[in-house]
Design an enzyme around this catalytic site. Structure first.
Site, PDB file in Angstrom:
ATOM      1  N   ASN A   9      83.673  43.475  89.368  1.00 30.39           N
ATOM      2  CA  ASN A   9      83.040  43.683  91.054  1.00 30.39           C
ATOM      3  C   ASN A   9      83.929  41.719  91.587  1.00 30.39           C
ATOM      4  OD1 ASN A   9      82.533  43.755  93.403  1.00 30.39           O
ATOM      5  ND2 ASN A   9      80.466  44.264  93.670  1.00 30.39           N
ATOM      6  N   TRP A  10      85.105  42.285  92.810  1.00 31.62           N
ATOM      7  CA  TRP A  10      85.581  41.520  92.463  1.00 31.62           C
ATOM      8  C   TRP A  10      85.214  41.370  94.140  1.00 31.62           C
ATOM      9  CZ3 TRP A  10      91.485  42.863  91.340  1.00 31.62           C
ATOM     10  CH2 TRP A  10      91.704  42.191  89.892  1.00 31.62           C
ATOM     11  N   LYS A  11      84.598  41.962  94.908  1.00 32.56           N
ATOM     12  CA  LYS A  11      83.897  41.656  96.152  1.00 32.56           C
ATOM     13  C   LYS A  11      84.986  41.917  97.017  1.00 32.56           C
ATOM     14  CE  LYS A  11      79.373  40.515  94.138  1.00 32.56           C
ATOM     15  NZ  LYS A  11      78.525  39.951  94.848  1.00 32.56           N
ATOM     16  N   HIS A 100      75.844  49.096  96.119  1.00 34.58           N
ATOM     17  CA  HIS A 100      75.733  47.686  95.411  1.00 34.58           C
ATOM     18  C   HIS A 100      74.496  47.241  97.070  1.00 34.58           C
ATOM     19  CE1 HIS A 100      76.877  43.290  95.691  1.00 34.58           C
ATOM     20  NE2 HIS A 100      77.326  43.735  94.241  1.00 34.58           N
ATOM     21  N   GLU A 102      74.824  44.163  98.655  1.00 37.61           N
ATOM     22  CA  GLU A 102      75.843  43.807  99.599  1.00 37.61           C
ATOM     23  C   GLU A 102      75.398  45.255 100.505  1.00 37.61           C
ATOM     24  OE1 GLU A 102      78.312  41.614  97.552  1.00 37.61           O
ATOM     25  OE2 GLU A 102      76.943  40.454  96.803  1.00 37.61           O
ATOM     26  N   GLU A 172      70.658  44.853  89.494  1.00 34.90           N
ATOM     27  CA  GLU A 172      70.932  43.894  90.062  1.00 34.90           C
ATOM     28  C   GLU A 172      70.301  43.231  90.622  1.00 34.90           C
ATOM     29  OE1 GLU A 172      75.508  43.779  90.235  1.00 34.90           O
ATOM     30  OE2 GLU A 172      74.975  44.241  91.731  1.00 34.90           O
ATOM     31  N   GLY A 178      75.544  36.246  92.635  1.00 36.63           N
ATOM     32  CA  GLY A 178      75.308  34.487  93.620  1.00 36.63           C
ATOM     33  C   GLY A 178      74.698  33.938  93.744  1.00 36.63           C
ATOM     34  N   SER A 217      74.430  37.454  88.490  1.00 37.73           N
ATOM     35  CA  SER A 217      74.760  35.821  88.240  1.00 37.73           C
ATOM     36  C   SER A 217      75.008  35.910  86.228  1.00 37.73           C
ATOM     37  CB  SER A 217      73.901  34.524  87.975  1.00 37.73           C
ATOM     38  OG  SER A 217      73.922  34.747  89.232  1.00 37.73           O
ATOM     39  N   GLY A 238      80.085  40.003  89.457  1.00 40.87           N
ATOM     40  CA  GLY A 238      80.692  39.335  90.223  1.00 40.87           C
ATOM     41  C   GLY A 238      81.453  38.055  90.133  1.00 40.87           C
ATOM     42  N   GLY A 239      81.154  36.294  90.319  1.00 47.34           N
ATOM     43  CA  GLY A 239      82.336  36.351  90.187  1.00 47.34           C
ATOM     44  C   GLY A 239      82.330  35.077  89.045  1.00 47.34           C
TER      45      GLY A 239
END
Ligand code: PGA
Length: 257
Positions: A9-11, A100, A102, A172, A178, A217, A238-239
């Site tokens: 998930n590159w956001k 998600h 967010e 999640e 993150g 994470s 993600g990251g």
């Protein structure tokens, strides 16, 4: 036997040049591996939508698939800024992240909207990756299992249990996203087991086949121990999905699990 899935998930990150570099790195890494990681697991990248076309060209024929990070529940029309499921077909895009945390916390998405998005995705032949997870306050209050299973239950009620033959769930914990802090493998397994139990109450076969990813994470250093858990079938990353070596290491860990 559930096939593992690792989804990046590159956001809201990247640009044309950095995405080209990232994709070249991933494709080279996957092609040069001794055992074909990309054959034993499913690998997915979810770029910002404006780069979907670029990514579609770069992954063509590679076995990597693409997904979007959000989708409209509406078919078409006067929904400024939204993206329809039908549009994904032009880019051979078969997955959509739905709900998600967010989207829930920053953009006010409700359980009902999220269930509608899952239903719309399934109708369009797109696999929803339904995200669920508790906040730190909810975990501290001992409510994690109740919150997460209720989030799944809403979608079972709206879409029916058979929908999970074609859907993916991602657990999640909000406090791990993150944060550089993951759920321990035992904490994650406890929630994954509870999610599978909810599915099992409705249909044992569907429960056994549904992929439940862990997210929050996930990195090269912790992926193997998370993926070794009985009810963890891969990761939503993600990251670390923006770093070639880390994402490749996570894919290898899933293939080895
Ligand atoms: P993270 O994000 O891996 O950077 O924690 C995961 C996600 O939000 O899907």
């Amino acid at each position: 036997m559930r096939k593992s899935l690792v989804a990046g998930n590159w956001k809201m990150n990247g640009d044309k040049a950095s995405i080209e570099t990232l994709m070249n790195g991933l494709l080279n890494g996957l092609n040069s591996g001794e055992n074909s990681v990309s054959e034993s697991i499913d690998i997915l990248v979810c770029p910002p939508t404006v780069y979907l076309s670029q990514v579609a060209d770069e992954i063509a024929g590679s076995g990597i698939q693409s997904g979007v990070q959000n989708i409209s529940q509406f078919e078409s029309g006067a929904y400024t800024g939204e993206l329809s499921l039908a549009m994904l077909k032009d880019f051979d895009c078969r997955y959509a992240i739905v709900g998600h945390s967010e989207r829930r916390s920053l953009f006010g998405e409700t359980d009902t909207q999220i269930a509608d998005k899952c239903a719309a995705a399934l109708d369009a032949g797109v696999t929803p990756i339904l995200c669920v997870g508790e906040s730190l306050a909810q975990r501290d209050a001992g409510e994690a299992l109740a919150i997460v299973t209720a989030q799944v239950q809403v979608v079972i009620e709206r879409c029916g249990i058979a929908a999970f033959n074609k859907a993916v769930i991602a657990y999640e914990p909000v406090w791990a996203i993150g944060a550089g802090r993951t759920a321990s493998p035992e904490q994650a397994q406890e929630v994954h087991g509870a999610i599978r139990a909810v599915l099992h109450d409705a249909d044992a076969e569907v429960a056994a086949a549904t992929r439940i990813l862990y997210g929050g994470s996930v990195g090269a250093a912790n992926a193997a121990e998370l993926f070794a858990q009985r009810d963890i079938d891969g990761g939503l990353v993600g990251g670390a999905s923006l770093k070639v070596d880390d994402f490749l290491a996570i894919c290898s860990a899933a293939a080895a699990a």
